[in-house]
Design an enzyme around this catalytic site. Structure first.
Site, PDB file in Angstrom:
ATOM      1  N   CYS A   1       4.167  10.771   3.980  1.00 52.58           N
ATOM      2  CA  CYS A   1       4.989  10.059   4.954  1.00 52.58           C
ATOM      3  C   CYS A   1       5.947   9.219   4.135  1.00 52.58           C
ATOM      4  O   CYS A   1       5.544   8.245   3.516  1.00 52.58           O
ATOM      5  CB  CYS A   1       4.164   9.168   5.876  1.00 52.58           C
ATOM      6  SG  CYS A   1       5.211   8.118   6.918  1.00 52.58           S
TER       7      CYS A   1
ATOM      8  N   CYS B   1       6.515   5.430   6.020  1.00 56.62           N
ATOM      9  CA  CYS B   1       5.484   4.407   5.825  1.00 56.62           C
ATOM     10  C   CYS B   1       4.186   5.084   5.419  1.00 56.62           C
ATOM     11  O   CYS B   1       3.942   5.302   4.245  1.00 56.62           O
ATOM     12  CB  CYS B   1       5.330   3.523   7.053  1.00 56.62           C
ATOM     13  SG  CYS B   1       5.199   4.383   8.622  1.00 56.62           S
ATOM     14  N   SER B   2       3.366   5.450   6.375  1.00 58.17           N
ATOM     15  CA  SER B   2       2.081   6.035   6.005  1.00 58.17           C
ATOM     16  C   SER B   2       1.477   6.767   7.196  1.00 58.17           C
ATOM     17  O   SER B   2       0.277   6.731   7.400  1.00 58.17           O
ATOM     18  CB  SER B   2       1.118   4.943   5.566  1.00 58.17           C
ATOM     19  OG  SER B   2       1.065   3.970   6.586  1.00 58.17           O
ATOM     20  N   CYS B   3       2.307   7.428   7.999  1.00 55.45           N
ATOM     21  CA  CYS B   3       1.818   8.167   9.150  1.00 55.45           C
ATOM     22  C   CYS B   3       0.804   9.197   8.653  1.00 55.45           C
ATOM     23  O   CYS B   3       1.021   9.855   7.631  1.00 55.45           O
ATOM     24  CB  CYS B   3       2.980   8.834   9.878  1.00 55.45           C
ATOM     25  SG  CYS B   3       4.177   7.626  10.505  1.00 55.45           S
TER      26      CYS B   3
END
Lengths: 233, 102
Positions: free
Chosen positions: A138, A141-143
């Site tokens: 991602c 961000c950090s999906c």
């Protein structure tokens, strides 16, 4: 991160419950309260105090239910993790019809297995073959597919991985100990808040006749992000 | 092999839960959250490379504080005062006793 964190919960400590950070860091010079005995409670870090402040204010306003917070934490610390994803992968390896359905439209298949909800609303499963190796990142961000893999590991959230997975995926893979044949192409999928990906790793050789439960043990978290391979038995 | 803990520090877990809970209660949509959080990470990552641990959740915290201040769910001054109140509570509570605001 030096030190080990432990959470202590005290029972009768007001509506929020109480938690404090215990950091066993006797050799950490950065630890501000590194004394042999503590006249007062260990002072939590600045961000920990800010989180407490947020929680207190929102609870007082009735916007947050502390019991619901505990429930969410318990879910991700203890109940949801890569085992869910491994279950899906093992079944896909064992059942061709299931695999076809999963690759065609993952959402109803996963819903039927009970792996849906928060951050797994729209899932796409991508299959590794001899020709194509898939990898997930991602960049924003950090999906991450929480219902299948739980909370992402630190490296998945790091700037280094988020930037380099796209720029030099083969190099990143080699750092994970994965070397692909030159004629295997690498495809990197960028997750978003709307679409999450799960990699269906290749079934290792020598696993004929293994049942779903035994196959599950071969499926690592990293293999479902595409940064590893399933383990040979 | 022992599984890695989901969260490295309790406040990471608490902050995560708070955000998920507020999202599910309808205070903001997740794509909006992801956009804002992504922007904070980008800003924080300009000068140095974020490791995905504490610095990641610091960016998360800043994003949530700003978002809630903007929506009016929590005022900046009230947050500062409450943080100070908790700090004072920790400092006056004997080691080992439960820490309370009163």
């Amino acid at each position: 991160m030096g030190g080990i964190y432990a959470r202590m919960r005290a029972g009768a400590s007001g509506p929020l419950g109480d938690w404090t950070i215990v950091r066993h860091a006797a050799h950490d010079p950065a630890m501000p309260h590194d004394h042999h005995d503590h006249p007062h409670s260990l002072l939590p870090s600045d961000p920990a105090l800010r989180v407490k402040a947020l929680e207190t204010i929102l609870t007082q306003k009735g916007l947050v239910d502390p019991a619901a917070l505990d429930e969410i934490i318990d879910t991700y610390e203890n109940r949801i993790g890569p085992k869910n994803g491994a279950h899906v992968v093992a079944r896909a390896w064992s059942d061709a019809a299931f695999r076809a359905a999963l690759l065609a439209d993952a959402d109803p298949v996963l819903a039927e297995m009970g792996y849906y909800g928060r951050q797994g609303e729209h899932m796409v499963v991508v299959e590794n073959t001899g020709d194509v190796h898939n990898m997930v990142v991602c960049t924003l961000c950090s999906c991450y597919p929480w219902p299948l893999l739980g909370i992402p590991p630190g490296w998945y959230k790091s700037d280094a991985y988020r930037a380099r997975a796209v720029r030099e995926p083969r190099k990143v893979l080699s750092e994970f100990g994965v070397t692909l044949p030159q004629d295997t192409s690498v495809r990197v999928w960028d997750s978003t808040a709307e679409v999450r990906y799960l990699v269906l790793p290749q079934r290792p050789a020598g696993t004929d006749g293994m049942d779903e439960a035994a196959l599950m043990d071969l499926v690592t978290r990293d293999s479902m992000i595409g940064c590893g391979l399933a383990v040979a038995p | 092999m022992r599984p890695e803990p989901a969260f490295e520090a309790p406040w990471h877990a608490q902050l995560f839960a708070l955000t998920v809970h507020l999202n599910e209660a309808g205070h903001f949509a997740w794509p909006d959250w992801a956009d804002r959080f992504g922007a904070t990470l980008k800003r924080h990552g300009v000068d140095r490379s974020l490791n995905g641990g504490d610095d990641y959740f610091l960016a998360w915290l800043e994003t949530l504080e700003t978002l809630l201040t903007e929506t009016g769910a929590a005022e900046a001054q009230a947050l500062q005062d409450m943080r100070a109140a908790w700090e004072a509570a920790y400092l006056r509570t004997p080691h080992g006793a439960p820490v309370t605001l009163d």
